[in-house]
Design an enzyme around this catalytic site. Structure first.
Site, PDB file in Angstrom:
ATOM      1  N   ASN A  55       1.287   3.784  -3.237  1.00  0.00           N
ATOM      2  CA  ASN A  55       0.993   5.322  -3.205  1.00  0.00           C
ATOM      3  C   ASN A  55       2.019   6.017  -3.531  1.00  0.00           C
ATOM      4  OD1 ASN A  55      -1.578   4.683  -2.141  1.00  0.00           O
ATOM      5  ND2 ASN A  55      -0.876   5.469   0.141  1.00  0.00           N
ATOM      6  N   GLU A  93       0.749  -1.113   0.031  1.00  0.00           N
ATOM      7  CA  GLU A  93      -0.093  -0.002   0.025  1.00  0.00           C
ATOM      8  C   GLU A  93       0.961   1.410  -0.185  1.00  0.00           C
ATOM      9  OE1 GLU A  93      -3.020   0.146  -0.534  1.00  0.00           O
ATOM     10  OE2 GLU A  93      -3.605  -1.859  -0.310  1.00  0.00           O
ATOM     11  N   ARG A 104      -8.976   3.540  -7.743  1.00  0.00           N
ATOM     12  CA  ARG A 104      -8.556   3.553  -6.482  1.00  0.00           C
ATOM     13  C   ARG A 104      -9.607   3.768  -5.562  1.00  0.00           C
ATOM     14  NH1 ARG A 104      -3.831   1.523  -6.282  1.00  0.00           N
ATOM     15  NH2 ARG A 104      -3.309   1.808  -8.776  1.00  0.00           N
TER      16      ARG A 104
HETATM   17  N1  LIG Z   1       2.933   9.240  -1.112  1.00  0.00           N
HETATM   18  C1  LIG Z   1       1.842  10.150  -1.534  1.00  0.00           C
HETATM   19  N2  LIG Z   1       2.111  10.966  -2.134  1.00  0.00           N
HETATM   20  C2  LIG Z   1       1.233  11.716  -2.516  1.00  0.00           C
HETATM   21  N3  LIG Z   1      -0.191  11.789  -2.319  1.00  0.00           N
HETATM   22  C3  LIG Z   1      -0.523  10.573  -1.541  1.00  0.00           C
HETATM   23  C4  LIG Z   1       0.673   9.532  -1.126  1.00  0.00           C
HETATM   24  N4  LIG Z   1      -0.092   8.685  -0.428  1.00  0.00           N
HETATM   25  C5  LIG Z   1      -1.455   8.802  -0.628  1.00  0.00           C
HETATM   26  N5  LIG Z   1      -1.751   9.918  -1.122  1.00  0.00           N
HETATM   27  C6  LIG Z   1      -3.077  10.823  -1.191  1.00  0.00           C
HETATM   28  O1  LIG Z   1      -3.647  10.211  -0.273  1.00  0.00           O
HETATM   29  C7  LIG Z   1      -5.132   9.903  -0.902  1.00  0.00           C
HETATM   30  C8  LIG Z   1      -5.360   8.448   0.130  1.00  0.00           C
HETATM   31  O2  LIG Z   1      -4.381   7.418  -0.070  1.00  0.00           O
HETATM   32  P1  LIG Z   1      -4.995   5.910   0.091  1.00  0.00           P
HETATM   33  O3  LIG Z   1      -3.813   4.901   0.157  1.00  0.00           O
HETATM   34  O4  LIG Z   1      -5.817   5.880   1.382  1.00  0.00           O
HETATM   35  O5  LIG Z   1      -6.078   5.650  -1.082  1.00  0.00           O
HETATM   36  P2  LIG Z   1      -5.843   5.799  -2.626  1.00  0.00           P
HETATM   37  O6  LIG Z   1      -4.371   5.204  -2.839  1.00  0.00           O
HETATM   38  O7  LIG Z   1      -6.654   6.755  -3.338  1.00  0.00           O
HETATM   39  O8  LIG Z   1      -6.607   4.153  -2.789  1.00  0.00           O
HETATM   40  P3  LIG Z   1      -6.310   2.885  -2.706  1.00  0.00           P
HETATM   41  O9  LIG Z   1      -5.076   2.790  -1.687  1.00  0.00           O
HETATM   42  O10 LIG Z   1      -7.396   2.175  -1.858  1.00  0.00           O
HETATM   43  O11 LIG Z   1      -6.201   2.075  -4.001  1.00  0.00           O
HETATM   44  C9  LIG Z   1      -4.692   9.202  -2.264  1.00  0.00           C
HETATM   45  O12 LIG Z   1      -5.662   9.349  -3.007  1.00  0.00           O
HETATM   46  C10 LIG Z   1      -3.729  10.298  -2.706  1.00  0.00           C
HETATM   47  O13 LIG Z   1      -4.364  11.793  -2.868  1.00  0.00           O
HETATM   48 MG   LIG Z   2      -3.345   3.896  -1.895  1.00  0.00          MG
END
Ligand SMILES: Nc1ncnc2c1ncn2[C@@H]1O[C@H](COP(=O)(O)OP(=O)(O)OP(=O)(O)O)[C@@H](O)[C@H]1O
Ligand SMILES: [Mg+2]
Length: 147
Positions: free
Chosen positions: A53, A49, A108
């Site tokens: 990200n 995860e 996502r």
């Molecule tokens: N390393 C990162 N750099 C920039 N933005 C991030 C990063 N990690 C998370 N985010 C932001 O935080 C939001 C939530 O992250 P999260 O991992 O909970 O969900 P997601 O990646 O959108 O979906 P999923 O992990 O369920 O596929 C993301 O949609 C993104 O906007």
């Molecule tokens: Mg994610």
């Protein structure tokens, strides 16, 4: 400051193939601790995860470095950081909420942080827009069970 019993730091480019590499590195690091299989699966999922990200959000459309540090301590506490130098998160509190995503059109579902949190004793997220994000995952492993 308590000294870790073992530690490792590595940096690799944000390609999707390197998600598997990151999981293998962290699993290999944990092997001497003889982790519970379920805890190992949970930690591997948290690695995926966090690294995903970095690949899909931090460096969206580009590539950059991902640095993972892992440490373990005498009392079986495992501490991992996953850091990028990507776009950063403007509102970390909002980003951590279940189902919040900025990429709904890319399949996502906004559960990555919630999943990581559910597997951790503590999950810390620090981020600066334009500078990057660091996720810290802390978990005390259960005692090794020898047959
Ligand atoms: N390393 C990162 N750099 C920039 N933005 C991030 C990063 N990690 C998370 N985010 C932001 O935080 C939001 C939530 O992250 P999260 O991992 O909970 O969900 P997601 O990646 O959108 O979906 P999923 O992990 O369920 O596929 C993301 O949609 C993104 O906007
Ligand atoms: Mg994610």
């Amino acid at each position: 400051m308590v000294k870790p019993t073992n530690e490792l730091k590595c940096t690799f480019p944000s390609t999707s193939q390197n998600e598997a590499l990151a999981r293998s590195i962290v699993s290999g690091f944990l092997m001497p601790l003889d982790p519970d299989i379920e805890e190992l699966a949970d930690i591997r999922c948290a690695v995926s995860e966090a690294v995903t990200n970095c690949v899909v959000h931090a460096y969206k459309g580009t590539q950059g470095p991902i640095t993972i540090t892992v440490k373990c301590y005498d009392d079986r506490t495992f501490r991992m950081t996953v850091a990028d130098r990507g776009c950063g998160i403007p509102d970390v509190e909002q980003a951590r909420k279940p189902l919040y995503t900025t990429a709904p059109d890319e399949d996502r579902c906004g559960m990555g942080f919630s999943i990581m949190e559910s597997f951790a004793d503590r999950l810390l997220v620090s981020s600066h827009v334009g500078k990057g994000t660091k996720v810290t995952f802390i978990k005390k492993l259960s005692e090794a069970s020898y047959i």
